[in-house]
Design an enzyme around this catalytic site. Structure first.
Site, mmCIF file in Angstrom:
data_model
loop_
_atom_site.group_PDB
_atom_site.id
_atom_site.type_symbol
_atom_site.label_atom_id
_atom_site.label_comp_id
_atom_site.label_asym_id
_atom_site.label_seq_id
_atom_site.Cartn_x
_atom_site.Cartn_y
_atom_site.Cartn_z
ATOM 1 N N LYS A 175 -10.741 -1.375 -3.137
ATOM 2 C CA LYS A 175 -11.005 -1.890 -1.042
ATOM 3 C C LYS A 175 -10.784 0.163 -0.510
ATOM 4 O O LYS A 175 -9.745 -0.029 -0.860
ATOM 5 C CB LYS A 175 -10.021 -3.118 -0.728
ATOM 6 N N GLY A 228 -1.261 4.574 0.708
ATOM 7 C CA GLY A 228 -1.547 4.456 2.336
ATOM 8 C C GLY A 228 0.038 5.126 2.693
ATOM 9 O O GLY A 228 0.752 5.118 2.575
ATOM 10 N N SER A 229 -0.002 3.712 4.663
ATOM 11 C CA SER A 229 0.738 4.034 4.960
ATOM 12 C C SER A 229 2.117 3.312 4.302
ATOM 13 O O SER A 229 1.446 2.205 4.193
ATOM 14 C CB SER A 229 1.014 3.950 6.273
ATOM 15 N N THR A 230 3.574 3.768 4.687
ATOM 16 C CA THR A 230 4.715 3.048 4.516
ATOM 17 C C THR A 230 4.260 1.987 5.688
ATOM 18 O O THR A 230 5.387 0.254 5.115
ATOM 19 C CB THR A 230 5.670 4.087 4.368
ATOM 20 N N GLY A 233 2.493 -0.591 3.526
ATOM 21 C CA GLY A 233 2.922 -0.923 2.113
ATOM 22 C C GLY A 233 3.599 -1.788 2.308
ATOM 23 O O GLY A 233 3.998 -2.898 1.027
ATOM 24 N N GLU A 250 1.996 3.434 -2.589
ATOM 25 C CA GLU A 250 2.183 4.542 -2.924
ATOM 26 C C GLU A 250 2.088 5.196 -1.875
ATOM 27 O O GLU A 250 1.000 4.731 -0.730
ATOM 28 C CB GLU A 250 1.294 5.599 -4.379
ATOM 29 N N CYS A 284 -0.225 13.271 1.192
ATOM 30 C CA CYS A 284 1.188 12.697 0.970
ATOM 31 C C CYS A 284 1.962 13.431 0.396
ATOM 32 O O CYS A 284 2.904 13.205 0.508
ATOM 33 C CB CYS A 284 1.151 11.153 0.046
ATOM 34 N N GLU A 381 6.373 11.913 8.892
ATOM 35 C CA GLU A 381 5.544 12.233 8.401
ATOM 36 C C GLU A 381 4.527 12.771 9.611
ATOM 37 O O GLU A 381 4.152 11.867 9.865
ATOM 38 C CB GLU A 381 4.910 11.099 7.092
HETATM 39 P P1 NAP Z 1 -2.994 2.777 5.932
HETATM 40 O O1 NAP Z 1 -3.471 2.245 7.249
HETATM 41 O O2 NAP Z 1 -2.444 2.549 5.118
HETATM 42 O O3 NAP Z 1 -4.766 2.720 5.298
HETATM 43 C C1 NAP Z 1 -4.875 2.487 3.646
HETATM 44 C C2 NAP Z 1 -5.768 1.463 3.450
HETATM 45 O O4 NAP Z 1 -5.375 -0.217 4.009
HETATM 46 C C3 NAP Z 1 -6.711 1.555 3.884
HETATM 47 O O5 NAP Z 1 -7.484 0.937 2.986
HETATM 48 C C4 NAP Z 1 -7.011 0.153 5.400
HETATM 49 O O6 NAP Z 1 -8.220 -0.306 5.223
HETATM 50 C C5 NAP Z 1 -6.050 -0.408 4.129
HETATM 51 N N1 NAP Z 1 -5.069 -1.288 4.712
HETATM 52 C C6 NAP Z 1 -4.725 -1.204 6.310
HETATM 53 N N2 NAP Z 1 -4.203 -2.631 6.800
HETATM 54 C C7 NAP Z 1 -4.095 -3.772 5.872
HETATM 55 C C8 NAP Z 1 -3.802 -4.617 5.495
HETATM 56 N N3 NAP Z 1 -2.698 -5.304 6.494
HETATM 57 N N4 NAP Z 1 -3.371 -5.005 4.477
HETATM 58 C C9 NAP Z 1 -4.486 -4.419 2.953
HETATM 59 N N5 NAP Z 1 -4.815 -3.574 2.930
HETATM 60 C C10 NAP Z 1 -4.904 -2.576 4.605
HETATM 61 O O7 NAP Z 1 -3.662 4.402 6.283
HETATM 62 P P2 NAP Z 1 -4.632 4.644 7.390
HETATM 63 O O8 NAP Z 1 -3.881 4.055 8.993
HETATM 64 O O9 NAP Z 1 -5.268 5.770 7.081
HETATM 65 O O10 NAP Z 1 -3.227 6.033 7.822
HETATM 66 C C11 NAP Z 1 -1.751 5.863 8.827
HETATM 67 C C12 NAP Z 1 -1.007 7.161 8.018
HETATM 68 O O11 NAP Z 1 -0.532 6.445 7.024
HETATM 69 C C13 NAP Z 1 -1.043 8.182 8.341
HETATM 70 O O12 NAP Z 1 -1.072 9.134 9.468
HETATM 71 C C14 NAP Z 1 -0.125 8.687 6.858
HETATM 72 O O13 NAP Z 1 1.009 9.372 7.421
HETATM 73 C C15 NAP Z 1 -0.340 7.338 5.476
HETATM 74 N N6 NAP Z 1 -1.282 7.892 4.622
HETATM 75 C C16 NAP Z 1 -0.085 8.004 3.617
HETATM 76 C C17 NAP Z 1 -1.610 8.210 2.220
HETATM 77 C C18 NAP Z 1 -0.629 8.539 1.165
HETATM 78 O O14 NAP Z 1 -1.415 9.281 0.518
HETATM 79 N N7 NAP Z 1 0.081 8.174 1.222
HETATM 80 C C19 NAP Z 1 -2.849 8.165 2.884
HETATM 81 C C20 NAP Z 1 -3.127 7.956 3.747
HETATM 82 C C21 NAP Z 1 -2.090 7.773 4.283
HETATM 83 P P3 NAP Z 1 -8.898 0.545 6.843
HETATM 84 O O15 NAP Z 1 -9.097 1.280 6.591
HETATM 85 O O16 NAP Z 1 -10.152 -0.333 7.140
HETATM 86 O O17 NAP Z 1 -7.587 0.277 7.805
#
Ligand code: NAP
Ligand code: MG
Length: 478
Positions: A175, A228-230, A233, A250, A284, A381
């Site tokens: 996904k 993705g985000s904490t 996670g 991660e 990250c 972050e």
């Molecule tokens: P995110 O919401 O955690 O998104 C990461 C993935 O999780 C995306 O595929 C997202 O899909 C999916 N997701 C969202 N809600 C979910 C749920 N309830 N259940 C399962 N999967 C779900 O991250 P973001 O909103 O794109 O970014 C927000 C913050 O996360 C950033 O500002 C940063 O601090 C952090 N981040 C960290 C990393 C890393 O490499 N560790 C990468 C990206 C972001 P959708 O895109 O459809 O929402």
């Protein structure tokens, strides 16, 4: 007219979502919508899991390792043949500079090559149990694995998860983030063309808030691998706890970059800006807190700023561009709020803080000084092109401050003192650390975090362990 992979890739072919819904993708460099992509819903998750389970039981689970190895090599070859196309897609939807996007596509292929080789090298043990007989361990695949990935390195992280999971004998449902589905869809198509049976690697673009829970709670999905985000996670881990589903996470980071006066600090200052600003800071592992020993602080900052002001921020289609736009208007707005807070609290802007171009979601690389230790620019972050630099006097006190962060993903230490390099590397609480370098990712080495930066590891053989169950078999000798 250019066509894009813009439908779900399920059971070996492209198809619209069950609802017929689509979401627009915006090119962050131009702010223009350039394609509509099908948005999966819960019924599509069910169809993909059914196909994956069929593929797994129907042969993938029991395929001879040599055949799986050959198929993964074929995927890697396809990725290399389509490297330029993948790079262009990556650039279009997330604004990644084309040179970096080409590197990322190359990394994806390299990951498949590495795990193709791992298929015939990763296995169990025989154990001399006290009672005699034969005791051995098997590394068995889990079944269907969901890989949920972010938008900052969509193709690379998709490959980090898919390749070892497939190599270990699982089927994968990938996904991608809503902002970046194109390279993941292309990966699904290319893997199928390379010979992976239908259902072995499927790709479901769609909103995490719509299909996330279904992926995490589906009883046939045996593991969820997330980057993705904490915040998300944490939610995944909570949901997964209900039936003890395996998870690897991660998550975020607030990684330190520690520069001692005994280091080749000029080299550190030349390299450190890209240690935080690469991928426009949306990384990250970004070294977003720089600790500089007081004796060299002024000189270091001066050189860091001099390098930063020369960074080429602009059109990602140009080979010389180093920083593209941020991924979305919302992501930039979030970073600008951090900067507003920093202004209000009296931090000094040694460089940046503004928008360098009228069109596109650009933000200047920004160097902050005098950031309070309880200010959120120091503790949270930011996930954008922002760094805070601070002096330190005492090694122990500095390490305590580094380790006070709830995060522990990555970091750098610059020193020419070998004992100090060993001491500090041991003391910093992070899953990844580099000495005299900003390199965090090696395909062959484990990657992941301590503390709230995550659980489990991507890459290296550690990832293979994470996609298998360990079984012990005892055979009596009679
Ligand atoms: P995110 O919401 O955690 O998104 C990461 C993935 O999780 C995306 O595929 C997202 O899909 C999916 N997701 C969202 N809600 C979910 C749920 N309830 N259940 C399962 N999967 C779900 O991250 P973001 O909103 O794109 O970014 C927000 C913050 O996360 C950033 O500002 C940063 O601090 C952090 N981040 C960290 C990393 C890393 O490499 N560790 C990468 C990206 C972001 P959708 O895109 O459809 O929402
Ligand atoms: Mg989100």
């Amino acid at each position: 007219m250019q066509t894009y992979p813009n439908q779900l890739f399920v059971d070996g072919s492209f198809r619209p979502s069950a609802s017929g819904k689509t979401t627009p993708l915006i090119n962050p460099a131009t702010e223009q919508v350039f394609v509509e992509v099908a948005a999966a819903e819960v019924r599509d998750v069910d169809a993909a899991v059914e196909s994956a389970q069929r593929a797994w039981e129907g042969g993938w689970r029991d395929l001879a390792p040599g055949k799986r190895e050959a198929l993964l090599h074929a995927v890697a070859r396809k990725l290399r043949e389509h490297q330029e196309e993948l790079a262009q897609l990556e650039m279009l939807h997330i604004g990644k500079p084309i040179a970096d996007a080409r590197d990322e596509a190359g990394l994806g292929a390299r990951v498949f090559e590495y795990y193709a080789g791992a298929v015939t090298k990763f296995g169990g043990q025989t154990l001399p149990v006290a009672r005699g007989g034969l005791d051995f361990t098997w590394r068995q695949p889990m079944g269907v694995v969901a890989a949920i990935v972010p938008w900052n390195f969509p193709l690379a992280i998709g490959c980090w998860k898919a390749a070892p999971a497939l190599a270990a004998g699982n089927c994968v449902i990938l996904k991608p983030a809503s902002l970046s589905p194109l390279t993941a869809l292309k990966l699904g198509q290319l893997a199928y063309e390379a010979g992976l049976p239908p259902g072995v690697l499927q790709v479901l673009p769609g909103s995490g808030s719509v299909i996330g829970d279904a992926l995490v709670t589906h009883p046939r999905i045996r593991k969820v691998s997330f980057t993705g985000s904490t915040q998300i996670g944490r939610r995944i881990m909570e949901l997964a706890s209900r039936d003890l589903k395996r998870v690897s996470l991660e998550l975020g980071g607030k990684s330190p970059n520690i520069v001692f006066a005994d280091a080749d600090w000029q080299r550190a200052a030349d390299s450190s800006p890209m240690g935080v600003f690469a991928n426009t800071g949306q990384d990250c592992c970004a070294r977003s807190r720089v600790f500089v020993e007081r004796g060299i602080f002024e000189a270091f900052v001066e050189r860091f700023v001099a390098v930063t002001r020369k960074l080429v921020v602009g059109d990602p289609t140009k080979a010389e561009t180093q920083l593209g736009p941020m991924v979305s208007e919302g992501q930039r707005a979030g970073v600008e709020e951090f900067l507003e807070d920093a202004r209000r609290q009296g931090s000094r802007f040694a460089w940046g803080g503004g928008r360098p171009h009228d069109r596109g979601f650009y933000l200047e690389p920004t160097v902050l000084l005098d950031v309070g230790k309880d200010h959120r620019c120091w503790t949270e972050e930011i996930f954008g092109p922002v760094v805070a630099i601070t002096p330190f006097d005492d090694e122990m006190a500095m390490i305590r401050e580094v380790n006070a962060s709830p995060y522990g993903l990555s970091g750098s230490v610059w020193t020419n003192n070998l004992s100090r390099a060993i001491r500090v590397s041991r003391a910093v609480e992070s899953g990844v650390l580099s000495v005299n370098s900003h390199s965090s990712v090696h395909v062959e080495a484990p990657f992941g975090g301590f503390k709230q930066s995550g659980l489990g590891r991507d890459l290296g053989m550690a990832a293979m362990e994470g996609y298998t169950e360990l079984k012990n078999v005892y055979i009596a000798e009679i």
